[in-house]
Design a protein around this motif. Structure first.
Motif, PDB file in Angstrom:
ATOM      1  N   ALA A  76       0.841  -1.208   0.000  1.00  0.00           N
ATOM      2  CA  ALA A  76       0.000   0.000   0.000  1.00  0.00           C
ATOM      3  C   ALA A  76       0.871   1.251   0.000  1.00  0.00           C
ATOM      4  N   GLU A  77       1.938   1.245   0.784  1.00  0.00           N
ATOM      5  CA  GLU A  77       2.841   2.401   0.820  1.00  0.00           C
ATOM      6  C   GLU A  77       3.508   2.611  -0.539  1.00  0.00           C
ATOM      7  N   GLN A  78       3.950   1.528  -1.156  1.00  0.00           N
ATOM      8  CA  GLN A  78       4.578   1.638  -2.469  1.00  0.00           C
ATOM      9  C   GLN A  78       3.577   2.143  -3.521  1.00  0.00           C
ATOM     10  N   PHE A  79       2.334   1.662  -3.436  1.00  0.00           N
ATOM     11  CA  PHE A  79       1.289   2.037  -4.391  1.00  0.00           C
ATOM     12  C   PHE A  79       0.892   3.507  -4.255  1.00  0.00           C
ATOM     13  N   ALA A  80       0.668   3.947  -3.013  1.00  0.00           N
ATOM     14  CA  ALA A  80       0.121   5.283  -2.778  1.00  0.00           C
ATOM     15  C   ALA A  80       1.188   6.339  -2.479  1.00  0.00           C
ATOM     16  N   GLY A  81       2.397   5.898  -2.143  1.00  0.00           N
ATOM     17  CA  GLY A  81       3.460   6.855  -1.869  1.00  0.00           C
ATOM     18  C   GLY A  81       3.443   7.435  -0.471  1.00  0.00           C
ATOM     19  N   CYS A  82       2.646   6.843   0.419  1.00  0.00           N
ATOM     20  CA  CYS A  82       2.639   7.281   1.815  1.00  0.00           C
ATOM     21  C   CYS A  82       2.302   6.094   2.711  1.00  0.00           C
ATOM     22  N   GLU A  83       2.605   6.241   4.001  1.00  0.00           N
ATOM     23  CA  GLU A  83       2.371   5.158   4.949  1.00  0.00           C
ATOM     24  C   GLU A  83       0.899   5.090   5.350  1.00  0.00           C
ATOM     25  N   PHE A  84       0.456   3.842   5.626  1.00  0.00           N
ATOM     26  CA  PHE A  84      -0.906   3.600   6.097  1.00  0.00           C
ATOM     27  C   PHE A  84      -0.854   2.700   7.315  1.00  0.00           C
ATOM     28  N   ASP A  85      -1.682   3.012   8.302  1.00  0.00           N
ATOM     29  CA  ASP A  85      -1.863   2.120   9.437  1.00  0.00           C
ATOM     30  C   ASP A  85      -2.714   0.948   8.947  1.00  0.00           C
ATOM     31  N   TYR A  86      -2.277  -0.266   9.222  1.00  0.00           N
ATOM     32  CA  TYR A  86      -2.998  -1.450   8.750  1.00  0.00           C
ATOM     33  C   TYR A  86      -4.460  -1.435   9.189  1.00  0.00           C
ATOM     34  N   GLU A  87      -4.747  -0.939  10.369  1.00  0.00           N
ATOM     35  CA  GLU A  87      -6.109  -0.954  10.914  1.00  0.00           C
ATOM     36  C   GLU A  87      -6.991   0.178  10.389  1.00  0.00           C
ATOM     37  N   SER A  88      -6.438   1.072   9.606  1.00  0.00           N
ATOM     38  CA  SER A  88      -7.198   2.248   9.175  1.00  0.00           C
ATOM     39  C   SER A  88      -8.167   1.938   8.035  1.00  0.00           C
ATOM     40  N   GLU A  89      -9.170   2.793   7.905  1.00  0.00           N
ATOM     41  CA  GLU A  89     -10.094   2.709   6.776  1.00  0.00           C
ATOM     42  C   GLU A  89      -9.370   2.995   5.467  1.00  0.00           C
ATOM     43  N   ASP A  90      -8.344   3.847   5.541  1.00  0.00           N
ATOM     44  CA  ASP A  90      -7.560   4.151   4.345  1.00  0.00           C
ATOM     45  C   ASP A  90      -6.920   2.893   3.766  1.00  0.00           C
ATOM     46  N   MET A  91      -6.502   1.976   4.646  1.00  0.00           N
ATOM     47  CA  MET A  91      -5.918   0.713   4.163  1.00  0.00           C
ATOM     48  C   MET A  91      -6.950  -0.055   3.347  1.00  0.00           C
ATOM     49  N   CYS A  92      -8.183  -0.090   3.794  1.00  0.00           N
ATOM     50  CA  CYS A  92      -9.240  -0.770   3.035  1.00  0.00           C
ATOM     51  C   CYS A  92      -9.431  -0.114   1.673  1.00  0.00           C
ATOM     52  N   ASP A  93      -9.388   1.212   1.635  1.00  0.00           N
ATOM     53  CA  ASP A  93      -9.522   1.923   0.365  1.00  0.00           C
ATOM     54  C   ASP A  93      -8.390   1.561  -0.594  1.00  0.00           C
TER      55      ASP A  93
END
Length: 161
Positions: A76-93
């Protein structure tokens, strides 16, 4: 049975379309080609997150793409260019969008074969001990690929005619 359905039912055609899509999608995102490992059976019980897309048209099928928490975070970080918390809704997106991009590549490969389909919006499931199984009326293909970012498990489920 029409020619499009016969083509899609052939194991090698499914495998070719899926491998082509995984290599194209994740090769571009990760900067490396995912390497096929096995049929993913060992990964059928899995903790992590799965993006799912349903497809209808000349033939109905669904695609699932699953990641462990560690590989989901790195990819996800490589795809979006920023870090995501695994538990976040952003990770699902992000996982939903990865499934969408991958399914789009499979649809494009099928379109080259004259098989016309349309995709649904993605769904995302996150669970511990998730078991991915298909009902008996479905032909399924599951493949596991490895990258330096972690493993990716991809499945196709096609309704039998």
């Amino acid at each position: 049975m029409d020619g499009a359905t016969r083509s899609l039912d052939a194991d090698h055609t499914l495998t070719d379309c899926l491998d082509k899509a995984v290599e194209s999608t994740f090769g571009m995102i990760l900067g490396e080609s995912p390497q096929y490992c096995d049929d993913g059976a060992a990964s059928s019980d899995h903790s992590g997150v799965v993006g799912i897309i349903a497809v209808v048209g000349d033939v109905s099928w669904s695609l699932s793409v699953g990641f462990s928490p560690e590989s989901a975070t790195k990819i996800a970080e490589q795809f979006a260019g920023c870090e995501f918390d695994y538990e976040s809704e952003d990770m699902c997106d992000v996982i939903g969008e990865l499934a969408n991009v991958l399914a789009g590549d499979v649809v494009a490969a099928l379109d080259e074969l004259g098989i016309k389909v349309q995709m649904s919006l993605p769904s995302v499931a996150r669970a511990s001990n998730l078991q991915l199984t298909q009902p008996g009326a479905v032909q399924s293909l599951r493949r596991r690929y490895t990258t330096s970012f972690g493993d990716i498990v991809v499945g196709l489920a096609i309704g039998k005619s």
